[in-house]
Write a protein that holds these residues in place. Structure first.
Motif, PDB file in Angstrom:
ATOM      1  N   ILE A   1     -17.409 -50.604 -29.301  1.00  0.00           N
ATOM      2  CA  ILE A   1     -16.442 -49.779 -30.036  1.00  0.00           C
ATOM      3  C   ILE A   1     -16.794 -48.302 -29.893  1.00  0.00           C
ATOM      4  CG2 ILE A   1     -15.586 -49.232 -32.354  1.00  0.00           C
ATOM      5  CD1 ILE A   1     -15.966 -52.219 -33.010  1.00  0.00           C
ATOM      6  N   ALA A   2     -18.085 -47.981 -29.999  1.00  0.00           N
ATOM      7  CA  ALA A   2     -18.491 -46.586 -29.849  1.00  0.00           C
ATOM      8  C   ALA A   2     -18.193 -46.085 -28.440  1.00  0.00           C
ATOM      9  CB  ALA A   2     -19.978 -46.456 -30.155  1.00  0.00           C
ATOM     10  N   LYS A   3     -18.434 -46.933 -27.440  1.00  0.00           N
ATOM     11  CA  LYS A   3     -18.155 -46.533 -26.056  1.00  0.00           C
ATOM     12  C   LYS A   3     -16.661 -46.322 -25.853  1.00  0.00           C
ATOM     13  CE  LYS A   3     -19.330 -45.944 -21.677  1.00  0.00           C
ATOM     14  NZ  LYS A   3     -20.051 -46.942 -20.908  1.00  0.00           N
ATOM     15  N   GLY A   4     -15.826 -47.231 -26.409  1.00  0.00           N
ATOM     16  CA  GLY A   4     -14.382 -47.079 -26.278  1.00  0.00           C
ATOM     17  C   GLY A   4     -13.875 -45.821 -26.953  1.00  0.00           C
ATOM     18  N   SER A   5     -14.429 -45.491 -28.132  1.00  0.00           N
ATOM     19  CA  SER A   5     -14.003 -44.282 -28.841  1.00  0.00           C
ATOM     20  C   SER A   5     -14.313 -43.041 -28.029  1.00  0.00           C
ATOM     21  CB  SER A   5     -14.682 -44.213 -30.202  1.00  0.00           C
ATOM     22  OG  SER A   5     -14.303 -45.313 -30.994  1.00  0.00           O
ATOM     23  N   ARG A   6     -15.480 -43.004 -27.401  1.00  0.00           N
ATOM     24  CA  ARG A   6     -15.820 -41.829 -26.584  1.00  0.00           C
ATOM     25  C   ARG A   6     -14.897 -41.708 -25.381  1.00  0.00           C
ATOM     26  NH1 ARG A   6     -21.055 -43.766 -27.560  1.00  0.00           N
ATOM     27  NH2 ARG A   6     -21.207 -44.578 -25.434  1.00  0.00           N
ATOM     28  N   MET A   7     -14.540 -42.850 -24.805  1.00  0.00           N
ATOM     29  CA  MET A   7     -13.676 -42.812 -23.627  1.00  0.00           C
ATOM     30  C   MET A   7     -12.262 -42.368 -23.992  1.00  0.00           C
ATOM     31  SD  MET A   7     -15.039 -46.287 -21.741  1.00  0.00           S
ATOM     32  CE  MET A   7     -13.961 -46.093 -20.325  1.00  0.00           C
ATOM     33  N   ARG A   8     -11.779 -42.713 -25.183  1.00  0.00           N
ATOM     34  CA  ARG A   8     -10.452 -42.286 -25.617  1.00  0.00           C
ATOM     35  C   ARG A   8     -10.402 -40.795 -25.885  1.00  0.00           C
ATOM     36  NH1 ARG A   8      -8.801 -45.415 -30.708  1.00  0.00           N
ATOM     37  NH2 ARG A   8      -7.045 -43.990 -30.531  1.00  0.00           N
ATOM     38  N   ASP A   9     -11.497 -40.240 -26.352  1.00  0.00           N
ATOM     39  CA  ASP A   9     -11.514 -38.820 -26.704  1.00  0.00           C
ATOM     40  C   ASP A   9     -11.677 -37.920 -25.500  1.00  0.00           C
ATOM     41  OD1 ASP A   9     -11.275 -39.584 -29.297  1.00  0.00           O
ATOM     42  OD2 ASP A   9     -13.433 -39.477 -29.726  1.00  0.00           O
ATOM     43  N   GLN A  10     -11.921 -38.486 -24.310  1.00  0.00           N
ATOM     44  CA  GLN A  10     -12.090 -37.660 -23.107  1.00  0.00           C
ATOM     45  C   GLN A  10     -10.998 -38.006 -22.105  1.00  0.00           C
ATOM     46  OE1 GLN A  10     -15.988 -38.418 -21.636  1.00  0.00           O
ATOM     47  NE2 GLN A  10     -17.024 -37.577 -23.452  1.00  0.00           N
ATOM     48  N   PRO A  11     -10.242 -36.970 -21.558  1.00  0.00           N
ATOM     49  CA  PRO A  11      -9.209 -37.257 -20.553  1.00  0.00           C
ATOM     50  C   PRO A  11      -9.837 -37.738 -19.254  1.00  0.00           C
ATOM     51  CG  PRO A  11      -9.531 -34.888 -20.772  1.00  0.00           C
ATOM     52  CD  PRO A  11     -10.350 -35.533 -21.852  1.00  0.00           C
TER      53      PRO A  11
END
Length: 552
Positions: A66-76
């Protein structure tokens, strides 16, 4: 295959899979790659409900995901046009870039009267968005449940364990039966029972002593806040009669009842009860009879004469520093350690032994002289010596150890030592070579010679030293800090001066291993013998450097 083994293998496989999932989460570069990992983690958690280790690893993996997915969503994305369609929506919508070709010219828009251009099919509807909120809530709920389970278990353990920080005194109450015993704590006199006192928490030895009774010891574990009540029932000191006769066989009667038989001239009556007793000893044509008064805590006393036939009876009653000598005929001069102490009488003669242990007593002079070896100790004992007019003597071999084998002129005697010695009566008058053996001990001296004389007791003393039962390891010339292992168990490290020592190694073959960071470990198979030292030194301790590894 055994079902339990099959289940264990399956569980081990799941643990390995969870580790691989963690690695895949770390390597993931697209949100699309996280979705199947998330669903697989949910499946594992459901299949292994109740397995705390697997559930915990699954929860941690989901949290990382979940933490990895959140970081990926916040970066284009660096190249939006190159991304494949994903079931996990991104916050930045992307448009397909125009296709530029140098071969096909651009087509003009159709005229009004031309047929309408066929539109391309509409794209498929996007997949349902990944519900991150639900995943977070599920993972958090499982984490809370595991936390509560652990908290409950710790509280149960805390309730069962004693309070660690308590250091207050512990009240100890001691009673003795009968009353009046001197109470010692860890060797120091504390009070006279019945009594109470305070002790610090910990392990203590409580000892009760009362004249005429056996010393009693107890070990207590004193804990703060838990008073101790201790009752110590004391037993009367055992009174015994030890018989050493020139008659090699015969019978011993106590109050007219068979009590023991002479075996090689010796017999022992143990636990003689308080009161008046008549003892009769007979063998062949020789016999002796006397009356004995036994009182708790006192040396046994004779009442009345000693009646004998064809034998001289010498009786020594002793307890600690109380001793008295009686003979069947009087008077006889008595010597102790070469010094005359007086003459015998019908009421006996008092003796003061210089110290506990064996002492030589001499009765009579000239051809009538008899030498006896008497043991003086703290327990109440009556020693009975019956001497006939045979041309033989007795050899006393003292070792201080039981079950020691005794050899006379190379011949093994039938009996071994008991209570630290062996009496061998009826030996022909001559010189004997004597040696002793016991497994695990070394005798000093190795051999002695003794002359046996008529009517005398000759004493030889051997000292037995325990042989080492273990081996030792010594290392010198090794690099400081080198770790040392014995049969894969860590036993220490090399000191700053390059030395190492370890004792208490059981005899046999053992593997010694040395390890040092950045070096290849070395192993040595050595044979260890009891009492010997195995040494490793110098060049044999040289260790090769581990080859370097280049990671790209």
């Amino acid at each position: 295959m055994d079902p339990e083994k099959r289940a264990g293998d399956a569980r081990a496989g799941v643990l390995d899979e969870l580790q691989r999932i963690n690695d895949q989460i770390d390597r993931a570069v697209e949100l699309a790659g996280l979705k199947p990992l998330f669903y697989r983690l949910e499946t594992i958690a459901q299949e292994y409900q109740g397995d705390a280790e697997i559930e915990a690893m699954a929860v941690l993996a989901r949290q990382r995901l979940i933490a990895k997915g959140s970081r990926m969503r916040d970066q284009p994305l660096a190249d939006p046009g190159a991304a494949e369609p994903s079931a996990i929506p991104t916050p930045f919508p992307t448009a397909a870039p125009p296709i530029v070709s140098d071969v096909i010219p651009p087509v003009a828009p159709p005229a009004q009267d031309d047929k309408p251009v066929r539109q391309p099919p509409s794209p498929p509807p996007p997949a349902a968005p990944f519900v991150w909120k639900r995943a977070l809530i599920t993972g958090s709920a499982i984490g809370v449940v595991l936390f509560l389970i652990g908290l409950f278990a710790l509280s149960r353990l805390r309730d069962r364990a004693p309070e660690q920080g308590a250091t207050g005194p512990v009240r100890v109450s001691v009673t003795s039966v009968p009353e009046g015993a001197a109470i010692r704590v860890d060797g120091e006199l504390r009070c006279v029972a019945d009594c109470s006192f305070d002790l610090l928490p910990g392990t203590h030895e409580i000892e009760a002593r009362l004249e005429g009774y056996e010393t009693l010891k107890r070990i207590i574990d004193a804990r703060a806040g838990e008073p101790v009540s201790l009752s110590l029932p004391l037993s009367l000191e055992a009174q015994s009669v030890r018989i050493a006769a020139d008659m090699l066989s015969g019978e011993v009667l106590l109050d007219g009842n068979p009590a023991a038989r002479l075996q090689e001239g010796q017999a022992l009556l143990e636990n003689v009860q308080p009161g008046s007793h008549t003892i009769r000893i007979a063998g062949g044509s020789a016999s002796a009879e006397f009356t004995l008064d036994v009182n708790p805590g006192q040396a046994p006393l004779l009442s009345g004469p000693i009646r004998t036939r064809n034998v001289l009876a010498v009786l020594v009653s002793n307890k600690g520093n109380q001793a008295r000598l009686y003979t069947s005929s009087n008077p006889w001069k008595v010597y102790m350690g070469g010094q005359q102490v007086g003459e015998t009488a019908p009421a006996g003669i008092g003796l003061t032994p210089p110290s506990p242990g064996d002492h030589e007593l001499t009765i009579g002079e000239g051809s009538q002289q008899r030498k006896l070896i008497v043991n003086f100790g703290s327990a109440p004992v009556l020693a009975v010596f019956l001497k006939t007019d045979v041309n033989a003597g007795t050899l006393v071999v003292a070792t201080g150890e039981d079950d020691v084998q005794v050899f006379l002129n190379g011949k093994l005697q039938r009996r071994a030592t008991a209570r630290g010695q062996l009496r061998i009566p009826g030996l022909p008058v001559r010189e004997y070579a004597v040696r002793v053996e016991k497994e695990g001990y070394q005798a000093s001296p190795a051999e002695q010679r003794a002359i046996v004389r008529k009517g005398e007791e000759t004493r030889l003393e051997f000292r037995l030293q325990p042989l080492p039962r273990v081996a030792s390891l010594r290392i010198s010339g090794a690099a400081p800090g080198t770790q040392v292992f014995l049969e894969r168990e860590h036993i220490g490290s090399v000191q700053s001066d390059g030395t190492f020592a370890h004792e208490g190694i059981a005899p046999g073959k053992h593997t010694v291993e040395i390890r040092r960071q950045s070096y290849i470990p070395r192993q040595f198979l050595r044979e260890f013998h009891a009492g010997e030292i195995v040494e490793l030194r110098g060049s044999e301790l040289t260790m090769a450097k581990q080859p370097a590894t280049l990671r790209l």
